[in-house]
Design an enzyme around this catalytic site. Structure first.
Site, PDB file in Angstrom:
ATOM      1  N   ARG A  85       0.834  -1.204   0.000  1.00 32.89           N
ATOM      2  CA  ARG A  85       0.000   0.000   0.000  1.00 32.89           C
ATOM      3  C   ARG A  85       0.870   1.256   0.000  1.00 32.89           C
ATOM      4  NH1 ARG A  85      -5.373   1.757   0.695  1.00 32.89           N
ATOM      5  NH2 ARG A  85      -6.129  -0.393   0.716  1.00 32.89           N
ATOM      6  N   GLU A  96      -9.389   6.055   7.165  1.00 38.97           N
ATOM      7  CA  GLU A  96      -7.948   6.285   7.107  1.00 38.97           C
ATOM      8  C   GLU A  96      -7.507   7.545   6.372  1.00 38.97           C
ATOM      9  OE1 GLU A  96      -5.936   1.975   6.868  1.00 38.97           O
ATOM     10  OE2 GLU A  96      -7.643   2.258   5.520  1.00 38.97           O
TER      11      GLU A  96
END
Length: 500
Positions: free
Chosen positions: A45, A454
């Site tokens: 990620r 997030e």
């Protein structure tokens, strides 16, 4: 317990005279600790977010998980994205310094335009980073604040002020495609109450509230009718983790599919009851569910109570239970070639941060924070506002407070509140504004909403860049401010000494 992965990153960048990046090469080295745990997934990620909100015409992104003598590091809010984003934000700051441009102008010139591809080949649809940065710049009076800071810094020897405005583009989906699935089970009882089970784990983020709101909205009933059952694999099996900001998306979509099945069954029963009540023909398509009432859209004055309709459905032996299953469409990623569409959609936003730094103590203080965050069509604006605020302060702490020290044997030294500091309510800025950009978006999830867990953590990085900006007033002839991350008081004092 495992900590967030520290990174050591190296880059090379090529750019033109206007500050537009032409080529970018970055090596992200993640400190995985004694064994891998989730390091590879987190590193992936980081690599997928190494571009943040900026178009890179040519890019080479390398990631390595490094074995060290620390306990294994693990997953935290952001899951590697904050580390990857931090590097390119640092790069843009340095480009601006090299060319003598305002950092915001360089960010605007590099922001994604509609349809431009990411380094992994996914087109950026409904690109909003530049639009939101311009909007925040104008609303907050960015140029005026710049001028005020310059004046303040010229007349104050030991206090300096700094400003930053950084964006975020955050991809929403698990990067392991098989995890992008969810199930839900909805039962309507004969008295009109509703039981809802899904795979979401409630940890204070109010995923239960949002999923219940989806069912209530679809069935046109009040939230009080719905009982959200505790998570239990006997009711909902094979649940994916409640992570990657997908809890409301995945479980909400599954619950919506279950509720839609029940709604269609109840329509058939409602047609018969409304015909008898109205003495006239009605059609299933005209049956409306709103406010715990059911009626023909042409005759809202003649309505049925929801519980009355459900009781009749029970008497007519209509199935009042439904299972919904949802799999996120169109997500895939070929790891062999590093190309694909790993994300269902992107979340955009930006934050302006104004700080004041005491050069004698190295202490930074938030003066002003303004955030624009795109929510699509929010399921619950108050929950989303709380998520944005909380995420900002987590990112703020990570960027400026929370230094994880270890000795040569890999033992942590910051092991208690006496040695490990986090932000508290005393660190709230004098001015703190959060504006949710609530608007219809084609690329979104359940009922047009977007994830909020997030992405806002990245805004906290703005505090680091604002502190660095404050120290630039001490530098001469475009000299780089070498400020460590996190920008603790000790790091600030070291940077000041170096500038001297």
């Amino acid at each position: 317990t495992g900590k967030r992965h520290p990174y050591e990153s190296r880059y090379r960048v090529g750019f033109d005279g206007d500050g537009r990046i032409q080529a970018y090469e970055v090596e992200l080295n993640a400190n995985g600790g004694a064994y891998a745990d989730l390091s590879i997934a987190i590193l992936e990620r980081s690599m997928l977010h190494a571009d943040n909100a900026y178009y890179l015409p040519a890019a080479r992104i390398v990631g390595r998980a490094c074995r060290t003598n620390l306990p294994p590091n693990t997953a935290f809010r952001g899951f590697g994205a904050p580390q990857g984003i931090f590097v390119i934000e640092q790069v843009l700051d340095r480009i601006a310094l090299h060319l003598g441009l305002d950092p915001l102008e360089v960010r605007l010139r590099n922001a994604y335009a509609e349809g431009q591809p990411t380094p992994y080949g996914q087109p950026v649809e409904e690109a909003a980073a530049a639009e939101l940065m311009i909007r925040l710049r104008d609303e907050a009076g960015y140029e005026r604040l710049r001028a005020e800071n310059d004046a303040f810094n010229q007349t104050h020897r030991y206090l300096k002020r700094g400003l930053s405005l950084i964006p975020v583009k955050f991809g929403i989906s698990f990067t392991s495609a098989f995890l992008n699935q969810a199930s839900a089970l909805v039962w309507i009882y004969s008295d009109g109450t509703i039981s809802l089970s899904d795979g979401g784990i409630e940890m204070g983020q109010e995923v239960n509230t949002k999923v219940a709101q989806v069912v209530a909205r679809e069935l046109g009933v009040s939230l009080g009718r719905i009982r959200q059952e505790t998570a239990n694999t006997k009711r909902v099996a094979n649940a994916s983790p409640t992570a990657a900001s997908t809890g409301s998306d995945l479980n909400g979509c599954a619950a919506l599919l279950a509720a839609s099945q029940l709604k269609e069954r109840l329509r058939g029963v409602a047609v018969g009851l409304l015909r008898a009540k109205l003495g006239a023909e009605t059609e299933p398509a005209r049956v409306t569910f709103v406010g715990d009432r059911v009626y023909d859209s042409r005759h809202p004055e003649s309505s049925l109570d929801f519980a009355e309709l459900v009781h009749q459905a029970y008497m007519d032996r209509v199935d009042l239970g439904a299972h919904g299953y949802y799999a996120t469409p169109g997500v895939y990623f070929d790891r062999q070639v590093g190309q694909g569409n790993p994300f269902h959609y992107f979340v955009f936003g930006c934050a302006l941060v104004l700080v004041e730094v005491d050069l004698l103590s190295g202490q930074g203080r938030l003066l002003r924070v303004e955030i624009l965050h795109e929510t699509g069509q929010s399921l619950n604006p108050e929950i989303d506002r709380g998520q944005v605020a909380g995420a900002f302060f987590q990112g703020y702490g990570w960027s400026t407070f929370e230094e994880v020290a270890a000795n040569d044997r890999g033992q942590y030294l910051a092991i208690s509140p006496s040695t490990y500091k986090i932000p508290t309510y005393l660190d709230l800025p004098e001015a703190f504004r959060i504006e949710l950009v609530d608007r219809p978006r084609r690329c979104a999830s359940v009922f047009g909403s977007k994830a909020v867990g997030e992405p806002p953590l990245i805004y906290g990085e703005g505090a680091y860049f604002a502190i660095k900006d404050a120290l630039k007033s001490l530098a001469h002839s475009g000299r780089e401010v070498c400020l460590a991350m996190p920008a603790t008081p000790e790091a600030v004092l070291r940077a000041v000494d170096q500038l001297k």
